[in-house]
Design an enzyme around this catalytic site. Structure first.
Site, PDB file in Angstrom:
ATOM      1  N   HIS A 290      51.709  -4.190 -34.159  1.00  0.00           N
ATOM      2  CA  HIS A 290      52.486  -4.337 -32.892  1.00  0.00           C
ATOM      3  C   HIS A 290      54.024  -3.809 -32.810  1.00  0.00           C
ATOM      4  O   HIS A 290      54.746  -4.253 -32.060  1.00  0.00           O
ATOM      5  CB  HIS A 290      52.938  -6.088 -32.926  1.00  0.00           C
ATOM      6  CG  HIS A 290      51.564  -6.960 -32.562  1.00  0.00           C
ATOM      7  ND1 HIS A 290      51.268  -7.176 -31.407  1.00  0.00           N
ATOM      8  CD2 HIS A 290      50.797  -7.421 -33.402  1.00  0.00           C
ATOM      9  CE1 HIS A 290      50.140  -7.901 -31.399  1.00  0.00           C
ATOM     10  NE2 HIS A 290      49.952  -8.224 -32.791  1.00  0.00           N
ATOM     11  N   ASP A 361      51.483 -10.082 -38.177  1.00  0.00           N
ATOM     12  CA  ASP A 361      49.920 -10.495 -37.726  1.00  0.00           C
ATOM     13  C   ASP A 361      48.957  -9.199 -37.392  1.00  0.00           C
ATOM     14  O   ASP A 361      49.727  -8.316 -36.912  1.00  0.00           O
ATOM     15  CB  ASP A 361      49.883 -11.418 -36.597  1.00  0.00           C
ATOM     16  CG  ASP A 361      50.783 -11.043 -35.607  1.00  0.00           C
ATOM     17  OD1 ASP A 361      51.888 -10.376 -35.547  1.00  0.00           O
ATOM     18  OD2 ASP A 361      50.109 -11.184 -34.329  1.00  0.00           O
ATOM     19  N   GLU A 362      47.832  -9.667 -37.294  1.00  0.00           N
ATOM     20  CA  GLU A 362      47.000  -8.610 -36.403  1.00  0.00           C
ATOM     21  C   GLU A 362      47.228  -6.893 -36.843  1.00  0.00           C
ATOM     22  O   GLU A 362      47.156  -6.112 -35.999  1.00  0.00           O
ATOM     23  CB  GLU A 362      47.085  -8.617 -34.933  1.00  0.00           C
ATOM     24  CG  GLU A 362      46.647  -9.933 -34.480  1.00  0.00           C
ATOM     25  CD  GLU A 362      46.710 -10.085 -32.949  1.00  0.00           C
ATOM     26  OE1 GLU A 362      45.703 -10.859 -32.415  1.00  0.00           O
ATOM     27  OE2 GLU A 362      47.610  -9.825 -32.391  1.00  0.00           O
ATOM     28  N   VAL A 363      47.192  -6.509 -38.106  1.00  0.00           N
ATOM     29  CA  VAL A 363      47.517  -5.402 -38.499  1.00  0.00           C
ATOM     30  C   VAL A 363      46.319  -4.603 -38.494  1.00  0.00           C
ATOM     31  O   VAL A 363      45.268  -5.125 -39.018  1.00  0.00           O
ATOM     32  CB  VAL A 363      48.092  -5.180 -39.962  1.00  0.00           C
ATOM     33  CG1 VAL A 363      48.324  -3.767 -40.387  1.00  0.00           C
ATOM     34  CG2 VAL A 363      49.447  -6.069 -39.901  1.00  0.00           C
TER      35      VAL A 363
END
Ligand SMILES: *[C@@H]1O[C@H](CO)[C@@H](O)[C@H](O)[C@H]1NC(C)=O
Ligand SMILES: *[C@@H]1O[C@H](CO)[C@@H](O)[C@H](O)[C@H]1NC(C)=O
Ligand SMILES: *[C@@H]1O[C@H](CO)[C@@H](O)[C@H](O)[C@H]1NC(C)=O
Ligand SMILES: *[C@@H]1O[C@H](CO)[C@@H](O)[C@H](O)[C@H]1NC(C)=O
Ligand SMILES: *[C@@H]1O[C@H](CO)[C@@H](O)[C@H](O)[C@H]1NC(C)=O
Ligand SMILES: *[C@@H]1O[C@H](CO)[C@@H](O)[C@H](O)[C@H]1NC(C)=O
Length: 540
Positions: A290, A361-363
């Site tokens: 992100h 998160d969400e790497v």
């Protein structure tokens, strides 16, 4: 916990004595009816009688039983005196009912005088929520004299009690044939305290920019629901609206435009506005994924993803799934040094809270896949890593260590744990992967006492792909109220946890909030009284 607009609309409703006037097309609405002046969230202990008192709206005042200024309480007194207590509409006339005892004032006392020091402080996470925001509230009549008293241990408890007091007051002017408005409250005794000390709302100002004025509407709404943490997901891939004095290029190149920014002064105004309402502000800077927002000004912070494989171009994307670069580059000291400087500014000059949210998160692991990415492959060999999660662990542990060295306590989304990164016990984990439920499902979430011992609290989260200033307030409220009550109110058994029983009390709360000027959306067909069709005045 996550907010969503979808919910099961039911349309079997009956006439209710109180704020909401639903039309009954087929049969009675299931669940409990609630008299007017029913509070949301439900207090720990609430007893009331059928005996009424009344108010002279021209002279009634909330007053402190101590001298000197106390910013948060003075701010609340001003706001509530100015119209939250008595939202008047129609011809604007109201008077006390001459047949009833008149309450002249609400006297606010802090039982611990030391607590007046808190008047200047920023609110902290309490390790003892039961005293920290506890209050006792009474409306009583002795010898035909009505009195209202509020006693709290802390300033923050006093704020919660003033809100509850405001909810006990109800007008008669929605009833057919009433010419004049009178305001009433029942004789009441309340002893209240929250179940959890962290009761939050997460908002996202990166997918869409939110102007500063929207923050105050949201903070007001949070105060009406006794929420006490604004989790501000301030930057993301889509934009970087925060102005850093150390790295002005971040917003110069990363904001949507030169007006869609938060200056250091604006951020401090929002944090102070939150403080006055007894709300903490936790900032989130999500890394190492992100991070396009960082990358617009500093592309060399990001890992080239080699979307075409090791022999292709380093910056080749694999659209539409992923960009040419999107995670921070964990292999170079430059990344860690930059983040140290950036977070030093945040710690010293931006946040006032001791917690900081690090995202994590969400790497997108595909970018770091060593079979594709020779830079990562080389880094893994040098460090003796055999598994990709060790690369994530390398970044995560160094980043957390750095942030702790600045005196901040890190919060992370659950993702590192999901990929088997070992974290210290003092890192707070925010679970987020069970999401998207309507309010009545959120309302029924049960947390056992055993679970409670490991839980600081909870949050409603609204990411803003599809919300901006036009709809965020009505999207949040009143759905967030369901989560607000679950976090405030003690588990009192099946009936109180039943959404059908709560529905009309929530709608009453929604009408009350609407009268205070927030555009909160309905949860039932019906109307909030004559007020909706007559000479609406926004009193804010
Ligand atoms: C307040 O009193 C009225 C009657 O005067 C009664 O109908 C109502 O149920 C009472 N409300 C509460 C919350 O006790
Ligand atoms: C304020 O508190 C003091 C000490 O508790 C009490 O004696 C006094 O009556 C209170 N004043 C009011 C206006 O309630
Ligand atoms: C209040 O009511 C009185 C009497 O009905 C009326 O004369 C007056 O104009 C009203 N005030 C307002 C502000 O409408
Ligand atoms: C990078 O930082 C680490 C840890 O501070 C240090 O041991 C190492 O020498 C640095 N590498 C370079 C090339 O500066
Ligand atoms: C914090 O602000 C002060 C005063 O503006 C400034 O001198 C200092 O360099 C800032 N600190 C950081 C780390 O940016
Ligand atoms: C994490 O560890 C568990 C248990 O060893 C394993 O089943 C799971 O596949 C691991 N998850 C990842 C993402 O490596």
């Amino acid at each position: 916990m996550f907010l969503n607009v979808q919910f099961c609309m039911i349309f079997l409703v009956s006439h209710v004595y109180g704020y909401l006037f639903p039309i009954e097309p087929r049969g009675p609405l299931q669940g409990q009816e609630w008299p007017p002046g029913s509070p949301w969230p439900l207090p720990f202990s609430w007893t009331s009688t059928e005996q009424l008192v009344t108010f002279d709206t021209a002279t009634f005042r909330i007053v402190k039983n101590f001298t000197g200024t106390c910013e948060p309480i003075d701010f609340a007194i001003q706001k509530y005196n100015q119209g939250f207590l008595f939202p008047v509409y129609g011809n604007g006339n109201s008077s006390s009912d001459p047949s009833l005892p008149v309450v002249a004032e609400l006297v606010v006392t802090l039982s611990d005088n030391e607590q007046q020091n808190e008047c200047l402080q920023y609110p902290k996470l309490s390790d003892d929520p039961e005293t920290h925001e506890h209050y006792d509230l009474g409306i009583s009549v002795t010898d035909n004299t009505a009195i209202a008293t509020l006693e709290a241990t802390t300033v923050w408890g006093a704020l919660r009690g003033i809100e509850t007091f405001s909810q006990l007051i109800w007008p008669n002017d929605d009833y057919e044939g009433q010419e004049e408005t009178h305001f009433f409250a029942n004789i009441t005794e309340i002893h209240d305290k929250p179940r959890f000390s962290h009761r939050g709302l997460m908002i996202d100002s990166a997918r869409h920019y939110l102007p500063e004025r929207i923050f105050y509407e949201i903070l007001d709404g949070m105060m009406y629901n006794k929420l006490n943490v604004l989790h501000w997901h301030i930057v993301d891939d889509q934009s970087f609206p925060l102005v850093s004095l150390k790295f002005p290029e971040l917003s110069a190149k990363g904001a949507y435009n030169d007006k869609a920014i938060y200056t250091p002064e604006a951020v401090q105004r929002v944090i102070n506005g939150a403080r006055l309402r007894g709300i903490r502000v936790i900032l989130e800077f999500d890394t190492p994924g992100h991070t396009h927002g960082f990358g617009r000004a500093f592309p060399e912070l990001l890992t080239p993803c080699y979307g075409d494989g090791p022999s292709g171009s380093p910056d080749a994307p694999n659209f539409p799934e992923h960009a040419g670069r999107e995670n921070l580059d964990p292999t170079q000291n430059y990344t860690y040094n930059f983040m140290r400087e950036f977070f030093t500014e945040i710690a010293q000059n931006v946040t006032r809270d001791s917690f900081i949210h690090l995202g994590i998160d969400e790497v997108y692991m595909g970018c770091w896949d060593p079979s594709h990415n020779p830079v990562i492959a080389d880094f893994m060999i040098k460090n003796g890593y055999t598994d990709l999660h060790q690369v994530q662990e390398h970044y995560t542990l160094r980043h957390i260590e750095m942030v702790k060295s600045l005196g901040l306590t890190p919060i992370s989304w659950q993702d590192p744990l999901d990929s088997n990164v070992t974290l210290d016990k003092d890192v707070v984990i925010q679970a987020w992967k069970d999401w998207g439920h309507p309010w009545d499902v959120q309302f029924k979430v049960r947390i056992t006492d055993e679970e409670k011992s490991r839980i600081l609290g909870g949050e409603a989260c609204i990411w803003s792909e599809f919300v901006d200033k036009t709809n965020i307030v009505s999207r949040i409220f009143p759905f967030v109220s369901a989560i607000g009550e679950r976090l405030w109110t003690f588990d009192m058994g099946i009936e109180d946890m039943d959404a059908a029983n709560a529905r009309r009390r929530l709608d009453q709360h929604r009408c009350r909030t609407l009268r205070r000027g927030l555009p909160v959306q309905p949860i039932l067909p019906g109307y909030c009284g004559r007020w909706e069709t007559e000479n609406r005045r926004r009193r804010r």
